[in-house]
Each structure stands twice: as structure tokens, then as C-alpha cells.
Design a protein around this motif. Structure first.
Motif: not given
Lengths: 354, 333
Positions: A263, A333-336, A338-339, A342-343, A345-347, B264, B271, B295
């Protein structure tokens, strides 16, 4: 949960000798210096610390691969320290180890099937046919294919080799698996596969893990409880949640804050701990961490802090852990959004494919 | 736009082996700005170390750099005579490696080795002057009592101290670019934090640029201004460090981010990316990540995606980025 492994005041001192003909002992390397902890059934206890802190030596002592200088080890109520070789062999079936380097821990001349069957042969379990069936079952369990049994270790990648090492450890259906840095030599994406596998196996087979590691992020993912070691001694033991949320020992704090976070907004927010770990041949008097501790006072230089319970389930060896200044909670703040999206979706896509 | 120090264009390094042609570095474009840090991320076998050796013209036999340009302030390093290149190495570009013990000579004192490195670039200086400079170099990397350390042997130093010595040697001739190949991988976390801190301070002091090669996304977040993610010899995503973490685009980048346990947040499962990096003599057709990519569609298996701009200063080599739009269009159709 009942206690499976109980270690008290365990020590391993290696004598340091001088002279060619008449050797005399001039000192000792205090690799492990009075360590106590317990491991419950079905639980993962992580031993963490930097190189030279004695975590691997502790693991080897627990399995009695080396003899302790002092202290006791009780496995399932039985004192292991006094057992003879025959008694020990019976117990060894119930305690297995997975090593760090999957390139060095497999015999290159044995096929994978033979390597996995070897512990069963040693312990006289089953016959050829039943062992072959068991090997197939184990290969499936760790995510390898049936035909892999006839291949040799050099044909496998690091991650696959570590799976073979795990299958071999599980061949004799142990209660305790000591994992000595099992993912440190692997690439990150492979690390995650092996970590997931180990968690699945624990849930399925009710295994207890003594997990040796230096990577606290991996430890946070794997462990239920964590024991922090420094220079051969225990600094702090606690449940994962409490230990990460409120570390009570200055060393635990330093260790946690030194981990680089994925981060960039947190960049440069910590002052690294100064100096190096002292030599285990010359352990500082008093608290052994005082030479690097930013809060050290006179008392720390002379009096060894005892391990004491500071909160339920959390023990710490520091004179001043109640009065340490509060550290501002790590601002991350951890992931945003959008990130994270997308993660997810990936999973989801991964599960659809798999 | 910052001033550019180093520009790599279409760099290609290959090895002819008995198992076939290994394309270790396969058409890589990079740019390093003055005074900034470029992080190169990837797993083992992705070609990141071979890339740095290609820049230095130190590719081991039977490897050859067959195509491309390495422009240092406009001068193509691949074209200059060997003697000039020797002046560039250590003079303008210096390098440090993962394991300092294997880069230091165990039978010579630390001081002698630093002096030796300095002599190559300033042969006219007297021994006393060189010693003085070497001690100053040790002091600059915050080694306590440098006068005493000057006469010590590498085995007398800790891992962190050895890496400091390597940095002192690398910076002895004030290079404009430092290539650091996994400089903290062999070190403990508290020592890693010290070394990263030191590199940042030295960069601020000297204004040098850094290429930091690492597999650790945490180290990238901590150090890099810009990032290039490499997979199987190619750059698959290139952007600022901030954008990489805030707006990751390539599925491989997503997989890497998902593979690292985070302090965090609590997640039950990581994953993981399925499978392993393909061996370099058997890269798949189309996008090289396609066999591991959740994908992947038919097009990914046949057509190699070029790096393309998706946002200002953010390039991705993926047919389907940004993935949420591709998926939404698919489900609408």
C-alpha cells in the motif's frame, strides 16, 4: 481443546571449545534458552522471529532430532525427553515435519511414489498394495495426479515438490506436523497455493501445526496463536487477533512495523529498528532485547523480565509493557473499491473455470 | 514529465539451448526518470534479472541480446565499444545483488575491495586518498566505526552490514543509476527496513535513479515511483506505483495482489494463481498468461496482446482490460 504438546523451559546450548589437543570450553552458543509454550489439538501455533532466534532449533528439539540441554517436552501427556529410541520411534509416527527447501528434502533417486511410501515402510504400516493405494489417495489429497507417483523429484516445480513433502509427512497419519518455513522458498503465487492447501488439510484431518516462519503476513493467515522469539527466548505469546491488534512487546511492535505493506500510501511511516541481532554467544544481560529497544531503561539492563500473563491468553516478557506509549494504529485503507471488485471477479472466474 | 535517464526499447535477449530457443527477455520497453525509482516485479523465471544483466551487457553465455536499444542519456549502450562499457559499469550504472556474501571476496578485507573498485575509475589517486574516500563511503552507508570496519573481512560482518558494504562500493563512483536486484530478499525484516530506508536517503542525497527488482509487492509499495510487472519475458503492466495498487488491471497483477496475505484484512483463503510459470522454451501461443488466467477467451490463446494505454500513463497488455467492462459487455450480449 486438549493440549497436544507442552514444552517447558526448553534449552539447547552448544559448547564453544578452544585449543587443539586439550580442548576446554570457553563459552556456549545459547541457541534456545528456556522456552515454554503449549499447542492444543487442531490448532496452529506459529513460532516467529528473525534468523538466529532459535525457532528452527526449537522445532528440531520438539521432534528430538537433536537432544535438549534442559527442559521437558510432553506430547499427548507423555514425557518425550526421557524416552529411549524404541519408544521414540512409536511417537515419531505421530509427529512429522515439512522442511523449507523442497529441493533438498527429497531423495533424487526415489520416485515420488516411493518417497511418499517410505515413512509407511519405516513404521511397518500396511503391505505393498495398501501402501500403493495410500500413495494414490495422498497424491489426490495434495492436488497431484496419479501418474506423478512414477516420476522423479527433478521433474517437479518447487510448489509441487512442497506438495510431495506434505504428502510424505501425512502418509503415517500424524497428529502434529512441524512446518519449518514451508513456503519461504516459493514464489508468491505458489506460496498462496500451498498455504491454502495446508489450511484445507488441517480442517479435513484435524491436524495440529507448529508453524515456523519469519513472514508475519503468512503467519497471520495461517496461525491461531503466535509466539515471538528473539535470540533464543520467548518475547510474547498471544492469540493472533490480540497480538496483531495490540502487540505488547517492543520487539513484536518493531517486527510488525518493519513489514512492507502492499500500500504505497503508507510509505515511509515507520522508523526501522536500529542495530543488529547480538551474537547468541554473547547474550546481553537483563532483557536480551535491551540493546535495540527504544524504550530500554536501567532495569532492563540488569534484570531478566519473566514471562507474565498481561491479558487472558496473552503473555509477555517485558518489564514495562503496561506503560509503553500507544502506537497509532497502522493507517491502511486496504484495497480500493475497484481493486477489490476486480479481485472478486478474478476469484469468481477462477471457481467457474476450476 | 520528468527527465528521462534510461530508456530501453524493444530489448530482446535469447539463449540457444538444447531444449530450444529461450526468449528470456522478449521485447521489453522501459523508461527510468532521473531521481526516481522504477520497480520491476515478477516471479522467478519472468526474466527480470536477465533484463538487468542485458542493460549492463553482462548476459552470461550462451545468451545474446539480439535486438533493441538501451539508451543512457541518449547513448545506446549496446553499440559502444567494450572498453567504454567498462567505464559505464560502476561509473554511470552500478549494481547490487541479493546475496552480498557471494559478491564479496572472502579473502580480502572490505576496505581493500572498495579501494579496488574506486581505483578502476580514478587510477591516479594516491593510496591514502583512496583509503580516505573508502572510509567516507562506508560512513555514507551508516556503518558504525568505519575506520575499524575498513580492515575487517566479510565474514566478520552481519548480512545487513555486508549489503551496506555492497551499496558503498556501488555508490563509490557516484553512479547515476543503481540497479538493485532483490537487495533485501536474503535479509530479515527489521534489517530490510533499515536497508530500504538507507537507499531512500541516499537517493535523496545523490539524486540517482534506481531500478529495483523484486518479487515482493510490499517492497514495491514502499520504494517505487513507477512499476513494470513482468511475466514470462514480457512487461504486462506499466504504470505508477500508486495506480498499480489502486487500479490494478492485468489479471496477473490481480493474481499477485490476491496471493499476498495482507495485515490489514482477514481473508479465509488466499486468491492463488493456478499453475506455475511456463518454462521459457515452451511459452504458450497468444498471451503468455492465458493458461493460468481465469478470464482467458479464445482470442487470448491465439493473439499476443500488445501493451496499450488504458489510462493516462497506465499501460496494460491484456485484451480484456478493464475486465469489469469486458464482462459486463459479455453478459449484455
Amino acid at each position: 481443546m486438549s493440549v497436544l504438546l507442552e514444552v517447558s523451559d526448553l534449552a539447547k546450548h552448544y559448547p564453544v571449545k578452544k585449543g587443539i589437543i586439550r580442548q576446554k570450553q570457553v563459552g556456549a552458543v545459547r541457541a534456545v534458552d528456556g522456552v515454554s509454550f503449549s499447542l492444543r489439538r487442531g490448532e496452529t501455533l506459529a513460532l516467529v522471529g528473525e534468523s538466529g532466534c532459535g525457532k528452527s532449533t526449537t522445532a528440531r528439539l520438539v521432534l528430538r532430532l537433536i537432544e535438549p540441554s534442559a527442559g521437558s517436552i510432553r506430547f499427548d501427556g507423555q514425557d518425550v525427553t526421557g524416552l529411549d529410541d524404541g519408544g521414540m520411534r512409536g511417537l515419531r509416527r505421530r509427529m512429522q515435519i515439512v522442511f523449507q527447501d523442497p529441493y533438498a528434502s527429497l531423495n533424487p533417486r526415489l520416485t515420488v511414489g516411493d518417497a511418499i511410501a517410505e515413512p509407511m515402510v519405516v513404521h511397518g504400516i500396511g503391505n505393498d498394495a495398501s501402501r500403493r493405494a495410500k500413495v494414490q489417495e495422498l497424491l489426490a489429497l495434495v492436488g497431484l495426479r496419479p501418474f506423478h507417483a512414477d516420476r522423479y523429484p527433478h521433474e517437479f516445480s518447487g510448489g509441487q515438490r512442497q506438495r510431495i513433502g506434505i504428502a510424505r509427512a501425512l502418509a503415517v497419519e500424524p497428529d502434529l506436523v512441524v512446518c519449518d518455513e514451508p513456503v519461504s522458498a516459493l514464489d508468491v503465487s505458489i506460496q498462496a497455493q500451498v498455504v491454502n492447501l495446508m489450511k484445507d488439510l488441517q480442517a479435513r484431518l484435524g491436524l495440529s501445526y507448529l508453524f515456523i516462519a519469519h513472514d508475519l503476513a503468512v503467519v497471520k493467515h495461517m496461525a491461531d496463536r503466535i509466539a515471538v522469539m528473539y535470540l533464543g527466548a520467548m518475547m510474547e505469546v498471544g492469540g493472533k487477533g490480540e497480538l496483531f491488534a495490540r502487540p505488547r512487546h517492543p520487539y513484536t511492535r518493531a517486527l510488525l512495523s518493519a513489514i512492507p505493506h502492499p500500500d504505497p500510501s503508507r510509505r515511509g511511516s515507520v522508523t526501522p529498528l536500529g542495530g543488529d541481532v547480538p551474537s547468541p554467544m554473547a547474550v546481553p544481560p537483563g532483557c536480551r532485547f535491551h540493546t535495540r529497544c527504544p524504550y530500554a531503561q536501567e532495569r532492563c539492563r540488569s534484570e531478566v523480565p519473566r514471562m507474565r500473563e498481561i491479558a487472558p491468553g496473552q503473555q509477555v516478557a517485558c518489564h514495562f509493557s503496561e506503560t509503553l506509549p500507544d502506537v497509532p494504529a497502522a493507517q491502511s485503507n486496504g484495497l480500493t473499491a475497484i481493486a477489490a471488485h476486480r479481485l472478486a471477479l478474478y476469484d469468481a472466474a477462477r471457481h467457474k473455470v476450476g | 514529465m520528468q527527465q528521462e535517464l534510461l530508456r530501453v526499447e524493444g530489448l530482446r535477449t535469447v539463449f540457444q539451448t538444447s531444449s530450444g530457443l529461450v526468449r528470456a527477455v522478449d521485447g521489453v520497453d522501459l523508461s527510468v526518470a532521473r531521481g526516481r525509482t522504477l520497480g520491476i516485479v515478477g516471479e522467478s523465471g519472468c526474466g527480470k534479472s536477465m533484463l538487468s544483466l542485458s542493460i549492463m551487457r553482462l548476459v552470461p553465455q550462451p545468451g545474446r541480446t539480439v535486438d533493441g536499444k538501451v539508451l543512457l542519456e541518449g547513448r545506446n549502450l549496446l553499440d559502444i565499444p567494450t572498453g567504454d562499457m567498462r567505464q559505464v559499469r560502476g561509473g554511470q550504472i552500478a549494481m547490487i545483488f541479493q546475496e552480498p556474501m557471494t559478491s564479496l571476496n572472502p579473502v580480502h578485507t572490505v576496505g581493500r575491495q572498495i579501494v579496488e573498485a574506486m581505483k578502476v575509475h580514478s587510477p591516479k589517486d594516491s593510496a591514502a586518498a583512496l583509503k580516505e574516500q573508502a572510509i567516507a563511503a562506508l560512513k555514507r552507508v551508516r556503518i558504525p566505526s568505519p575506520e575499524r570496519r575498513f580492515d575487517e573481512y566479510p565474514h566478520q560482518l552481519s548480512g545487513g552490514m555486508r549489503q551496506r558494504v555492497m551499496i558503498a562500493m556501488a555508490l563509490a563512483c557516484r553512479p547515476r543509476l543503481l540497479i538493485a536486484d532483490e537487495p533485501t530478499t536474503a535479509l530479515d525484516v527489521t534489517v530490510q527496513a533499515q536497508i530500504l530506508d538507507l537507499l531512500r536517503e541516499l537517493q535523496a542525497e545523490t539524486g540517482m535513479s534506481i531500478i529495483l527488482i523484486t518479487h515482493d509487492l510490499g517492497v514495491v509499495a514502499e520504494m517505487a515511483d513507477d512499476v513494470a510487472v513482468m511475466y514470462a519475458g514480457k512487461v504486462v503492466e506499466r504504470t505508477s506505483a500508486r495506480a498499480l495498487f489502486e487500479d490494478p488491471q492485468h489479471p496477473y497483477t490481480l493474481g499477485l495482489l490476491g496471493s499476498v496475505p495482507r495485515l490489514d484484512e482477514d481473508r479465509d483463503r488466499l486468491l492463488a494463481i493456478e499453475g506455475a510459470v511456463p518454462p521459457p522454451f515452451a511459452f504458450p501461443d497468444g498471451c503468455r498468461f492465458n493458461p493460468r488466467c481465469p478470464f482467458a477467451i479464445a482470442r487470448c490463446r491465439t493473439e499476443m496482446p500488445p501493451l496499450r494505454l488504458v489510462e493516462d500513463g497506465h499501460e496494460v497488455a491484456c485484451h480484456r482490460a478493464p475486465i469489469e467492462k469486458a464482462l459486463a459487455m459479455e453478459s449484455a450480449a
